[in-house]
Design a protein around this motif. Structure first.
Motif, PDB file in Angstrom:
ATOM      1  N   GLY A 205     118.280 -51.253  98.667  1.00  0.00           N
ATOM      2  CA  GLY A 205     119.512 -52.010  98.471  1.00  0.00           C
ATOM      3  C   GLY A 205     119.674 -53.125  99.480  1.00  0.00           C
ATOM      4  O   GLY A 205     120.125 -54.229  99.147  1.00  0.00           O
ATOM      5  N   GLU A 206     119.312 -52.837 100.718  1.00  0.00           N
ATOM      6  CA  GLU A 206     119.373 -53.880 101.739  1.00  0.00           C
ATOM      7  C   GLU A 206     118.358 -54.979 101.449  1.00  0.00           C
ATOM      8  O   GLU A 206     118.660 -56.171 101.612  1.00  0.00           O
ATOM      9  N   PHE A 207     117.178 -54.607 101.009  1.00  0.00           N
ATOM     10  CA  PHE A 207     116.142 -55.605 100.715  1.00  0.00           C
ATOM     11  C   PHE A 207     116.568 -56.502  99.550  1.00  0.00           C
ATOM     12  O   PHE A 207     116.388 -57.730  99.595  1.00  0.00           O
ATOM     13  N   CYS A 208     117.117 -55.904  98.503  1.00  0.00           N
ATOM     14  CA  CYS A 208     117.456 -56.646  97.285  1.00  0.00           C
ATOM     15  C   CYS A 208     118.892 -57.163  97.267  1.00  0.00           C
ATOM     16  O   CYS A 208     119.257 -57.906  96.344  1.00  0.00           O
ATOM     17  N   LEU A 333     107.078 -71.756  87.694  1.00  0.00           N
ATOM     18  CA  LEU A 333     108.282 -71.609  86.865  1.00  0.00           C
ATOM     19  C   LEU A 333     109.532 -71.362  87.712  1.00  0.00           C
ATOM     20  O   LEU A 333     110.655 -71.462  87.205  1.00  0.00           O
ATOM     21  N   GLY A 334     109.324 -71.012  88.993  1.00  0.00           N
ATOM     22  CA  GLY A 334     110.451 -70.691  89.863  1.00  0.00           C
ATOM     23  C   GLY A 334     110.642 -69.208  90.059  1.00  0.00           C
ATOM     24  O   GLY A 334     111.685 -68.759  90.538  1.00  0.00           O
ATOM     25  N   LEU A 335     109.639 -68.407  89.683  1.00  0.00           N
ATOM     26  CA  LEU A 335     109.720 -66.958  89.816  1.00  0.00           C
ATOM     27  C   LEU A 335     108.590 -66.494  90.736  1.00  0.00           C
ATOM     28  O   LEU A 335     107.423 -66.442  90.328  1.00  0.00           O
ATOM     29  N   GLU A 336     108.916 -66.188  91.972  1.00  0.00           N
ATOM     30  CA  GLU A 336     107.902 -65.716  92.910  1.00  0.00           C
ATOM     31  C   GLU A 336     107.750 -64.208  92.766  1.00  0.00           C
ATOM     32  O   GLU A 336     108.703 -63.448  92.995  1.00  0.00           O
ATOM     33  N   LEU A 337     106.564 -63.766  92.359  1.00  0.00           N
ATOM     34  CA  LEU A 337     106.321 -62.336  92.160  1.00  0.00           C
ATOM     35  C   LEU A 337     106.012 -61.678  93.504  1.00  0.00           C
ATOM     36  O   LEU A 337     105.066 -62.063  94.192  1.00  0.00           O
ATOM     37  N   LEU A 338     106.806 -60.687  93.858  1.00  0.00           N
ATOM     38  CA  LEU A 338     106.638 -59.986  95.132  1.00  0.00           C
ATOM     39  C   LEU A 338     105.839 -58.710  94.900  1.00  0.00           C
ATOM     40  O   LEU A 338     106.278 -57.818  94.167  1.00  0.00           O
ATOM     41  N   ASP A 339     104.670 -58.616  95.501  1.00  0.00           N
ATOM     42  CA  ASP A 339     103.824 -57.439  95.353  1.00  0.00           C
ATOM     43  C   ASP A 339     104.373 -56.302  96.207  1.00  0.00           C
ATOM     44  O   ASP A 339     104.821 -56.520  97.339  1.00  0.00           O
ATOM     45  N   VAL A 340     104.354 -55.079  95.660  1.00  0.00           N
ATOM     46  CA  VAL A 340     104.886 -53.923  96.384  1.00  0.00           C
ATOM     47  C   VAL A 340     103.867 -52.788  96.354  1.00  0.00           C
ATOM     48  O   VAL A 340     102.994 -52.730  95.482  1.00  0.00           O
ATOM     49  N   ARG A 354     107.632 -60.215 101.255  1.00  0.00           N
ATOM     50  CA  ARG A 354     108.868 -60.931 101.546  1.00  0.00           C
ATOM     51  C   ARG A 354     108.845 -62.299 100.865  1.00  0.00           C
ATOM     52  O   ARG A 354     107.799 -62.958 100.819  1.00  0.00           O
ATOM     53  N   PRO A 355     109.987 -62.727 100.319  1.00  0.00           N
ATOM     54  CA  PRO A 355     110.044 -64.068  99.721  1.00  0.00           C
ATOM     55  C   PRO A 355     109.577 -65.128 100.709  1.00  0.00           C
ATOM     56  O   PRO A 355     109.966 -65.121 101.876  1.00  0.00           O
ATOM     57  N   GLY A 356     108.702 -66.013 100.245  1.00  0.00           N
ATOM     58  CA  GLY A 356     108.185 -67.067 101.097  1.00  0.00           C
ATOM     59  C   GLY A 356     107.017 -66.648 101.964  1.00  0.00           C
ATOM     60  O   GLY A 356     106.423 -67.483 102.652  1.00  0.00           O
ATOM     61  N   GLN A 357     106.669 -65.342 101.961  1.00  0.00           N
ATOM     62  CA  GLN A 357     105.565 -64.855 102.776  1.00  0.00           C
ATOM     63  C   GLN A 357     104.516 -64.125 101.940  1.00  0.00           C
ATOM     64  O   GLN A 357     103.748 -63.319 102.450  1.00  0.00           O
ATOM     65  N   VAL A 358     104.499 -64.409 100.640  1.00  0.00           N
ATOM     66  CA  VAL A 358     103.550 -63.747  99.753  1.00  0.00           C
ATOM     67  C   VAL A 358     102.137 -64.233 100.059  1.00  0.00           C
ATOM     68  O   VAL A 358     101.880 -65.435 100.145  1.00  0.00           O
ATOM     69  N   ARG A 359     101.224 -63.290 100.239  1.00  0.00           N
ATOM     70  CA  ARG A 359      99.816 -63.609 100.410  1.00  0.00           C
ATOM     71  C   ARG A 359      99.048 -62.958  99.267  1.00  0.00           C
ATOM     72  O   ARG A 359      99.137 -61.729  99.084  1.00  0.00           O
ATOM     73  N   PRO A 360      98.330 -63.743  98.464  1.00  0.00           N
ATOM     74  CA  PRO A 360      97.607 -63.179  97.316  1.00  0.00           C
ATOM     75  C   PRO A 360      96.708 -62.010  97.721  1.00  0.00           C
ATOM     76  O   PRO A 360      95.972 -62.086  98.701  1.00  0.00           O
ATOM     77  N   ARG A 421     100.909 -57.607 106.845  1.00  0.00           N
ATOM     78  CA  ARG A 421     100.815 -57.446 105.386  1.00  0.00           C
ATOM     79  C   ARG A 421      99.630 -56.547 105.050  1.00  0.00           C
ATOM     80  O   ARG A 421      98.558 -56.662 105.642  1.00  0.00           O
ATOM     81  N   LEU A 422      99.850 -55.660 104.087  1.00  0.00           N
ATOM     82  CA  LEU A 422      98.868 -54.633 103.753  1.00  0.00           C
ATOM     83  C   LEU A 422      98.057 -55.034 102.530  1.00  0.00           C
ATOM     84  O   LEU A 422      98.606 -55.439 101.501  1.00  0.00           O
ATOM     85  N   LYS A 423      96.754 -54.881 102.632  1.00  0.00           N
ATOM     86  CA  LYS A 423      95.852 -55.112 101.502  1.00  0.00           C
ATOM     87  C   LYS A 423      95.197 -53.796 101.125  1.00  0.00           C
ATOM     88  O   LYS A 423      94.606 -53.129 101.980  1.00  0.00           O
ATOM     89  N   ILE A 424      95.313 -53.408  99.865  1.00  0.00           N
ATOM     90  CA  ILE A 424      94.692 -52.174  99.378  1.00  0.00           C
ATOM     91  C   ILE A 424      93.253 -52.499  98.995  1.00  0.00           C
ATOM     92  O   ILE A 424      93.006 -53.391  98.177  1.00  0.00           O
ATOM     93  N   THR A 425      92.311 -51.791  99.565  1.00  0.00           N
ATOM     94  CA  THR A 425      90.897 -52.074  99.298  1.00  0.00           C
ATOM     95  C   THR A 425      90.208 -50.965  98.516  1.00  0.00           C
ATOM     96  O   THR A 425      88.984 -50.967  98.385  1.00  0.00           O
ATOM     97  N   GLY A 426      90.976 -50.025  97.984  1.00  0.00           N
ATOM     98  CA  GLY A 426      90.370 -48.978  97.153  1.00  0.00           C
ATOM     99  C   GLY A 426      90.825 -47.590  97.552  1.00  0.00           C
ATOM    100  O   GLY A 426      91.700 -47.417  98.400  1.00  0.00           O
ATOM    101  N   ARG A 427      90.251 -46.607  96.917  1.00  0.00           N
ATOM    102  CA  ARG A 427      90.512 -45.208  97.233  1.00  0.00           C
ATOM    103  C   ARG A 427      89.388 -44.668  98.090  1.00  0.00           C
ATOM    104  O   ARG A 427      88.216 -45.020  97.909  1.00  0.00           O
TER     105      ARG A 427
END
Length: 562
Positions: A205-208, A333-340, A354-360, A421-427
């Motif tokens: 709730g605080e984040f959104c 389009l103006g829609l920044e997709l936030l990865d979670v 975080r908005p503005g700090q998205v790293r692919p 920022r966390l990158k998932i590299t597999g299981r």
């Protein structure tokens, strides 16, 4: 919001029931085209009546009550009733097979089964009903199958007076057991307390910055933590409105009706949206869309309105990376997709972009209260205020899943960048060995195989000299295979993707070939989990017997069946 309202979600519901009784809480589109609204007062009345009925059954305190069915308004009302009666909810996926359902019923010692929207066609109800223990009563929600052995919700609430003194749980009390939908082995019963669930809702709730004026669309399985947290927990905590999707056929209509202010989806759906729009736009308009002009701005607004996302202020994506081309298209389009990133064990509360700090390719930084570190073997270790109480009846497994200093072993491999920022590299357990004795981690390679026309990827090849990739195309791309000229162009694109990816890989990781598979990988067919992640073991069982034949062909881009 005073402290007394911040104890559990039951307390939060009572707050909204009292302060905005006539506001609409749940909106449901029905199979016959009707749209039904339920106010907070109406939800409370029905939940209280069902809670009174459940108490009349004289079950032991904290009894397990299962809910099985597709998402609906009454799924959430039933969950509330279970809690108000002092019991524990145990949700099951509507697509769960009978063997797993029987295991859950027995393992959780289920005392009542609440049956929701099921039809026996796109789900396993015909088999599941046979494994419900004979002494366990069944209650049918509206839109549930009609059976003589199932007592209907409407009949019960019409006959029973509403419970006045509902059970007010304590934060440390068990609220739910969520059985994981893992791709292998028996599911584990993840125990969450009212405190861990509320910790998620307050943090999210605080984040959104949620308010009662927000709107969401419920369509991912409520039996899974992602939807249970994002839709049910957040709406109960913050008092906003929930719309429900009736079916795949009505998805676009339901999304436009809801016009969600906050929306979460999986990469596969974001890809379908993208493909659908691009298929309708001629090349000249696609070029215009990439420009900065009043005409382009008007077109972008029109596209978002067509999708039902024109009011969306926060959009989330998760479970796997999206191709850069698609994320950039949405950003334009103006829609920044936030990865979670999150999991059942921490109630989906871990890392958010975080908005503005998205790293692919990255899932963002840790949320407040979350501690993250990477073990020597690359495994992600976590602590969070939302961490489970443990695995139900599996104390030894619970202990094995924790480090000595109290971090949870996620089973995921990852790495952190310079700002966390966390990158998932597999299981950790997905790594396989080639016939050359080299180990290959499939997920990082799969994440590189991004193409707008490819909806799902599985990299495999144990005991083969080199790994290879299985590609599942979207519906429109499959049509291109029927036209010789379009097929040749698509194969060239896939070859270009293969060459580009192989140039980035170590020698032992380079893909020998890619195969466009004939099957649609769906949850119903067993290829995907309910949250759209590939079931690697099922896919490998289906395709590895064909691999030697493909290798013998000597091509690098193969279409199955040619």
């Amino acid at each position: 919001m005073n402290d007394n309202n911040l104890v559990t979600l039951v307390h939060r519901f009572l707050h909204w029931e009292r302060t905005q009784p006539e506001a609409i809480y749940l909106t449901e589109s029905m199979p016959d085209g009707r749209v039904v609204d339920y106010t907070w007062k109406e939800v409370g009345d029905q939940a209280r009546r069902m809670a009174a009925y459940l108490q009349s059954l004289d079950l032991p305190p904290q009894s397990a009550i299962s809910i099985i069915g597709k998402n609906s308004a009454h799924w959430i009302i039933a969950d509330l009733a279970i809690w108000m009666a002092g019991h524990v909810s145990v949700p099951l996926y509507p697509t769960v097979n009978a063997d797993t359902a029987q295991y859950v019923f027995e393992h959780a010692d289920t005392r009542v089964v609440i049956v929701g929207r099921l039809d026996g066609k796109a789900d396993a109800w015909n088999d599941i009903q046979k494994v419900v223990p004979p002494n366990v009563p069944m209650i049918g929600l509206p839109l549930s199958p009609s059976l003589p052995t199932v007592r209907q919700w409407e009949t019960i609430v019409a006959e029973v007076q509403p419970l006045q003194d509902v059970q007010l749980p304590s934060p440390d009390q068990l609220a739910t057991i969520i059985y994981t939908s893992g791709s292998t082995g028996r599911p584990k019963g993840v125990m969450h307390s009212f405190g861990t669930i509320l910790a998620y809702a307050t943090g999210a709730g605080e984040f959104c910055s949620f308010t009662p004026s927000d709107r969401v669309l419920s369509y991912l399985p409520l039996a899974h933590t992602a939807e249970r947290s994002f839709v049910e927990s957040n709406s109960l905590c913050h008092g906003f409105r929930v719309y429900f999707n009736d079916s795949l056929a009505t998805f676009a209509q339901d999304l436009q009706r809801a016009r969600p202010t906050v929306f979460i989806s999986m990469p596969r759906l974001w890809t379908k949206f993208y493909q659908g729009v691009c298929a309708k736009l001629p090349p000249a308009q696609q070029e215009l869309l990439a420009t900065q002009s009043p005409q382009a701005d008007a077109m972008k607004k029109q596209i978002l309105t067509m999708l039902g996302l024109d009011a969306t202020r926060i959009a989330f994506t998760g479970s796997a990376p999206l191709p850069h081309e698609i994320t950039n298209w949405y950003r334009n389009l103006g829609l920044e997709l936030l990865d979670v990133y999150g999991m059942t064990e921490n109630f989906s509360y871990s890392h958010y972009s975080r908005p503005g700090q998205v790293r692919p390719g990255y899932s963002g930084q840790a949320l407040p209260g979350v501690e993250c570190r990477i073990a020597d073997n690359g495994e992600i270790l976590l602590k969070a205020p939302t961490m489970m109480l443990g695995y139900y009846k599996q104390a030894e497994l619970t202990a094995e899943s924790m480090t000595e200093d109290g971090f949870f072993k996620t089973g995921d491999r990852g790495e952190l960048d310079e700002i966390g920022r966390l990158k998932i590299t597999g299981r950790v357990k997905e790594i396989f060995k080639t016939s050359k004795g080299k180990y290959v981690a499939p997920a990082p390679i799969e994440n590189k195989l991004g193409h707008p026309k490819v909806e799902a990827v599985c990299v495999t090849g144990p005991a083969f000299p080199q790994p290879f990739a299985l590609l599942m195309l979207g519906l429109e791309a499959r049509k291109e295979l029927q036209d010789p000229q379009a097929r040749e162009k698509l194969q060239a694109e896939l070859q270009g993707m293969l060459d580009r990816v192989n140039a980035m890989l170590e020698g032992h990781e380079k893909l020998a070939f890619v195969v466009v598979v004939k099957d649609f990988w769906t949850t119903d067919a067993g290829f995907l989990t309910p949250t759209m992640k590939i079931k690697r073991s099922v896919i490998e069982e289906r395709y590895l017997p064909k691999a030697q034949g493909w290798a013998d062909i000597g091509k690098t881009v193969i279409v199955e069946g040619d």
